[in-house]
Write a protein that holds these residues in place. Structure first.
Motif, PDB file in Angstrom:
ATOM      1  N   ARG A 152       0.857  -1.189   0.000  1.00 55.62           N
ATOM      2  CA  ARG A 152       0.000   0.000   0.000  1.00 55.62           C
ATOM      3  C   ARG A 152       0.887   1.232   0.000  1.00 55.62           C
ATOM      4  NH1 ARG A 152      -1.956   0.607   4.653  1.00 55.62           N
ATOM      5  NH2 ARG A 152      -0.897  -1.128   5.672  1.00 55.62           N
ATOM      6  N   TYR A 153       0.466   2.223  -0.774  1.00 60.53           N
ATOM      7  CA  TYR A 153       1.264   3.439  -0.890  1.00 60.53           C
ATOM      8  C   TYR A 153       0.536   4.590  -0.192  1.00 60.53           C
ATOM      9  CZ  TYR A 153       3.842   0.627  -4.169  1.00 60.53           C
ATOM     10  OH  TYR A 153       4.583  -0.374  -4.728  1.00 60.53           O
ATOM     11  N   ASP A 154       1.284   5.278   0.662  1.00 60.60           N
ATOM     12  CA  ASP A 154       0.733   6.350   1.481  1.00 60.60           C
ATOM     13  C   ASP A 154       1.691   7.536   1.392  1.00 60.60           C
ATOM     14  OD1 ASP A 154       0.171   6.721   5.095  1.00 60.60           O
ATOM     15  OD2 ASP A 154      -0.305   8.005   3.380  1.00 60.60           O
ATOM     16  N   TRP A 155       1.333   8.541   0.561  1.00 67.48           N
ATOM     17  CA  TRP A 155       2.219   9.660   0.328  1.00 67.48           C
ATOM     18  C   TRP A 155       3.573   9.140  -0.122  1.00 67.48           C
ATOM     19  CZ3 TRP A 155       0.155  14.373  -0.040  1.00 67.48           C
ATOM     20  CH2 TRP A 155      -1.089  14.584   0.563  1.00 67.48           C
ATOM     21  N   SER A 156       4.580   9.299   0.703  1.00 70.81           N
ATOM     22  CA  SER A 156       5.904   8.871   0.275  1.00 70.81           C
ATOM     23  C   SER A 156       6.283   7.500   0.842  1.00 70.81           C
ATOM     24  CB  SER A 156       6.939   9.902   0.706  1.00 70.81           C
ATOM     25  OG  SER A 156       6.933  10.035   2.115  1.00 70.81           O
ATOM     26  N   ASP A 157       5.393   6.917   1.620  1.00 66.21           N
ATOM     27  CA  ASP A 157       5.707   5.642   2.263  1.00 66.21           C
ATOM     28  C   ASP A 157       5.071   4.473   1.514  1.00 66.21           C
ATOM     29  OD1 ASP A 157       5.576   6.823   5.705  1.00 66.21           O
ATOM     30  OD2 ASP A 157       7.226   6.700   4.264  1.00 66.21           O
ATOM     31  N   VAL A 158       5.741   3.353   1.594  1.00 63.85           N
ATOM     32  CA  VAL A 158       5.166   2.107   1.083  1.00 63.85           C
ATOM     33  C   VAL A 158       5.052   1.142   2.260  1.00 63.85           C
ATOM     34  CG1 VAL A 158       7.441   1.281   0.367  1.00 63.85           C
ATOM     35  CG2 VAL A 158       5.406   0.223  -0.560  1.00 63.85           C
ATOM     36  N   HIS A 159       3.896   0.515   2.384  1.00 61.58           N
ATOM     37  CA  HIS A 159       3.630  -0.390   3.494  1.00 61.58           C
ATOM     38  C   HIS A 159       3.485  -1.810   2.970  1.00 61.58           C
ATOM     39  CE1 HIS A 159       2.864   3.082   6.127  1.00 61.58           C
ATOM     40  NE2 HIS A 159       2.237   3.601   5.099  1.00 61.58           N
ATOM     41  N   TYR A 160       4.337  -2.667   3.453  1.00 60.51           N
ATOM     42  CA  TYR A 160       4.290  -4.065   3.049  1.00 60.51           C
ATOM     43  C   TYR A 160       3.499  -4.881   4.061  1.00 60.51           C
ATOM     44  CZ  TYR A 160       7.933  -2.755  -0.235  1.00 60.51           C
ATOM     45  OH  TYR A 160       8.627  -2.147  -1.245  1.00 60.51           O
ATOM     46  N   SER A 161       2.890  -5.941   3.584  1.00 65.16           N
ATOM     47  CA  SER A 161       2.106  -6.834   4.438  1.00 65.16           C
ATOM     48  C   SER A 161       2.786  -8.176   4.504  1.00 65.16           C
ATOM     49  CB  SER A 161       0.691  -7.004   3.875  1.00 65.16           C
ATOM     50  OG  SER A 161       0.013  -5.771   3.854  1.00 65.16           O
ATOM     51  N   TYR A 162       2.802  -8.722   5.709  1.00 76.07           N
ATOM     52  CA  TYR A 162       3.485 -10.000   5.919  1.00 76.07           C
ATOM     53  C   TYR A 162       2.500 -11.017   6.471  1.00 76.07           C
ATOM     54  CZ  TYR A 162       7.529  -7.093   5.105  1.00 76.07           C
ATOM     55  OH  TYR A 162       8.433  -6.222   4.549  1.00 76.07           O
ATOM     56  N   TYR A 163       1.546 -11.342   5.633  1.00 77.60           N
ATOM     57  CA  TYR A 163       0.599 -12.409   5.940  1.00 77.60           C
ATOM     58  C   TYR A 163       0.034 -12.893   4.616  1.00 77.60           C
ATOM     59  CZ  TYR A 163      -2.819  -8.546   5.570  1.00 77.60           C
ATOM     60  OH  TYR A 163      -3.545  -7.471   5.152  1.00 77.60           O
ATOM     61  N   LEU A 164      -0.665 -14.014   4.675  1.00 79.23           N
ATOM     62  CA  LEU A 164      -1.183 -14.661   3.464  1.00 79.23           C
ATOM     63  C   LEU A 164      -2.699 -14.561   3.484  1.00 79.23           C
ATOM     64  CD1 LEU A 164       1.207 -17.741   3.579  1.00 79.23           C
ATOM     65  CD2 LEU A 164       1.470 -15.614   2.273  1.00 79.23           C
ATOM     66  N   ASP A 165      -3.239 -13.675   2.641  1.00 77.84           N
ATOM     67  CA  ASP A 165      -4.659 -13.369   2.776  1.00 77.84           C
ATOM     68  C   ASP A 165      -5.565 -14.143   1.832  1.00 77.84           C
ATOM     69  OD1 ASP A 165      -5.171 -10.292   0.847  1.00 77.84           O
ATOM     70  OD2 ASP A 165      -3.825 -11.995   0.484  1.00 77.84           O
ATOM     71  N   VAL A 166      -5.048 -14.615   0.718  1.00 78.46           N
ATOM     72  CA  VAL A 166      -5.868 -15.348  -0.244  1.00 78.46           C
ATOM     73  C   VAL A 166      -5.176 -16.658  -0.567  1.00 78.46           C
ATOM     74  CG1 VAL A 166      -6.908 -15.347  -2.533  1.00 78.46           C
ATOM     75  CG2 VAL A 166      -6.788 -13.216  -1.225  1.00 78.46           C
ATOM     76  N   TRP A 167      -5.944 -17.737  -0.504  1.00 75.54           N
ATOM     77  CA  TRP A 167      -5.427 -19.070  -0.756  1.00 75.54           C
ATOM     78  C   TRP A 167      -6.261 -19.748  -1.845  1.00 75.54           C
ATOM     79  CZ3 TRP A 167      -2.139 -22.001   2.930  1.00 75.54           C
ATOM     80  CH2 TRP A 167      -1.623 -21.191   3.947  1.00 75.54           C
ATOM     81  N   GLY A 168      -5.615 -20.603  -2.613  1.00 77.11           N
ATOM     82  CA  GLY A 168      -6.362 -21.480  -3.489  1.00 77.11           C
ATOM     83  C   GLY A 168      -6.892 -22.678  -2.721  1.00 77.11           C
ATOM     84  N   LYS A 169      -7.664 -23.519  -3.408  1.00 79.94           N
ATOM     85  CA  LYS A 169      -8.239 -24.706  -2.762  1.00 79.94           C
ATOM     86  C   LYS A 169      -7.241 -25.864  -2.670  1.00 79.94           C
ATOM     87  CE  LYS A 169     -12.959 -23.665  -4.323  1.00 79.94           C
ATOM     88  NZ  LYS A 169     -13.502 -23.282  -3.029  1.00 79.94           N
ATOM     89  N   GLY A 170      -6.152 -25.757  -3.411  1.00 83.77           N
ATOM     90  CA  GLY A 170      -5.104 -26.768  -3.330  1.00 83.77           C
ATOM     91  C   GLY A 170      -5.183 -27.800  -4.438  1.00 83.77           C
ATOM     92  N   THR A 171      -4.038 -28.431  -4.704  1.00 83.83           N
ATOM     93  CA  THR A 171      -3.969 -29.539  -5.645  1.00 83.83           C
ATOM     94  C   THR A 171      -3.167 -30.651  -4.970  1.00 83.83           C
ATOM     95  OG1 THR A 171      -3.437 -30.162  -7.939  1.00 83.83           O
ATOM     96  CG2 THR A 171      -1.862 -28.711  -6.836  1.00 83.83           C
ATOM     97  N   THR A 172      -3.605 -31.891  -5.159  1.00 81.76           N
ATOM     98  CA  THR A 172      -3.017 -33.014  -4.429  1.00 81.76           C
ATOM     99  C   THR A 172      -1.920 -33.695  -5.230  1.00 81.76           C
ATOM    100  OG1 THR A 172      -5.099 -33.405  -3.276  1.00 81.76           O
ATOM    101  CG2 THR A 172      -3.504 -35.205  -3.294  1.00 81.76           C
ATOM    102  N   VAL A 173      -0.779 -33.856  -4.596  1.00 77.35           N
ATOM    103  CA  VAL A 173       0.355 -34.572  -5.178  1.00 77.35           C
ATOM    104  C   VAL A 173       0.585 -35.832  -4.347  1.00 77.35           C
ATOM    105  CG1 VAL A 173       2.831 -34.504  -5.645  1.00 77.35           C
ATOM    106  CG2 VAL A 173       1.415 -32.470  -6.063  1.00 77.35           C
ATOM    107  N   THR A 174       0.591 -36.967  -5.025  1.00 81.76           N
ATOM    108  CA  THR A 174       0.810 -38.245  -4.341  1.00 81.76           C
ATOM    109  C   THR A 174       2.030 -38.911  -4.943  1.00 81.76           C
ATOM    110  OG1 THR A 174      -1.563 -38.491  -3.980  1.00 81.76           O
ATOM    111  CG2 THR A 174      -0.198 -40.449  -3.685  1.00 81.76           C
ATOM    112  N   VAL A 175       3.024 -39.180  -4.114  1.00 81.35           N
ATOM    113  CA  VAL A 175       4.247 -39.854  -4.543  1.00 81.35           C
ATOM    114  C   VAL A 175       4.182 -41.278  -3.999  1.00 81.35           C
ATOM    115  CG1 VAL A 175       6.761 -39.821  -4.564  1.00 81.35           C
ATOM    116  CG2 VAL A 175       5.481 -37.665  -4.421  1.00 81.35           C
ATOM    117  N   PHE A 176       4.138 -42.248  -4.910  1.00 84.84           N
ATOM    118  CA  PHE A 176       3.961 -43.628  -4.470  1.00 84.84           C
ATOM    119  C   PHE A 176       4.873 -44.539  -5.275  1.00 84.84           C
ATOM    120  CE2 PHE A 176       1.770 -45.801  -7.979  1.00 84.84           C
ATOM    121  CZ  PHE A 176       1.629 -44.735  -8.843  1.00 84.84           C
ATOM    122  N   SER A 177       5.168 -45.655  -4.652  1.00 87.50           N
ATOM    123  CA  SER A 177       6.013 -46.623  -5.364  1.00 87.50           C
ATOM    124  C   SER A 177       5.230 -47.886  -5.682  1.00 87.50           C
ATOM    125  CB  SER A 177       7.229 -46.972  -4.518  1.00 87.50           C
ATOM    126  OG  SER A 177       6.839 -47.427  -3.252  1.00 87.50           O
TER     127      SER A 177
END
Lengths: 110, 128
Positions: free
Chosen positions: B103-128
């Motif tokens: 986010r930009y505020d005048w001359s400052d930039v504010h960074y966010s350190y969290y994960l706000d949007v996620w996908g539903k995921g995809t499954t990876v299976t490693v098998f022998s």
């Protein structure tokens, strides 16, 4: 880097308050005030419920609140409801683009 | 609506390779840092990789360093994870997640350190 420790399970009756702790180190939970919390229902993606220790995203109930002291963060759920049953994870930003998730807590509503 | 949709999961033998993708929509993709997080069956969440908006800064968890490669194509609004030398312990649901854009505020930039949007995921299976 080991995961911050959370209790494996916490339970409460409807209407009660419960608190979930997240105990880490000075390299993760204690490093910045960038602790977030996620709620995850079975088979679903995690859902952000708190960030920057105490901030709530839009749409998240004010029954969820957070705090942090030193290397320990906490999530409190007030007025417990049946749809609060889920797994809860703390997450700490550890710097340099990396995140550390807590071990997770299963919340049961009795 | 802000969305992330993973694809490309499947079954693979140990030592094999797989590439999973994450398609983004509803936000300015090139402005957001992105991560991959995985969850083994019955286990907790594990951060595995991060990529900055330009792709110039990348980090990996030790568990995948040297085997997995994260990349992004800002023209296609897509994030990728190339997984090589797969092991049984790589079996998991793989989620992509974004950090909010600065986010930009005048001359400052504010960074966010969290994960706000996620996908539903995809499954990876490693098998022998």
């Amino acid at each position: 880097q080991s995961a911050p420790t959370q209790p494996a399970s916490v339970s409460g009756s409807p209407g009660q308050s419960i608190t979930i702790s997240c105990s880490g180190t000075s390299s993760d939970v204690g490093r910045y005030d960038y602790v977030s919390w996620f709620q995850q229902e079975p088979g679903k993606a995690p859902k952000l419920i708190l960030y920057d220790v105490t901030a709530r995203p839009s749409g998240i109930s004010n029954r969820f609140s957070g705090s942090k002291s030193g290397n320990r963060a906490s999530l409190t759920i007030a007025g417990l409801q049946t749809d609060d049953e889920a797994d809860y994870y703390c997450c700490a930003y550890a710097g340099s683009g990396t995140y550390v998730f807590g071990s997770g807590t299963k919340v049961t509503v009795l | 609506e802000v969305r992330l949709v993973e694809s490309g999961g499947g079954f693979v033998q140990p030592g094999g390779s797989l590439r999973v993708s994450c398609a983004a929509s509803g936000f300015t993709f090139k402005s957001s840092s992105l991560t991959w997080v995985r969850q083994a069956p019955g286990k907790g969440l594990e951060f595995i990789s991060y990529i900055s908006p330009s792709g110039g800064t990348i980090y990996y968890a030790d568990s995948v360093k040297g085997r997995f490669t994260i990349s992004r194509d800002n023209a296609k609004n897509s994030l990728y994870l190339q997984m090589n030398s797969l092991r049984g312990e790589d079996t998991a649901v793989y989620f992509c997640a974004r950090e909010p854009p600065p986010r930009y505020d005048w001359s400052d930039v504010h960074y966010s350190y969290y994960l706000d949007v996620w996908g539903k995921g995809t499954t990876v299976t490693v098998f022998s």
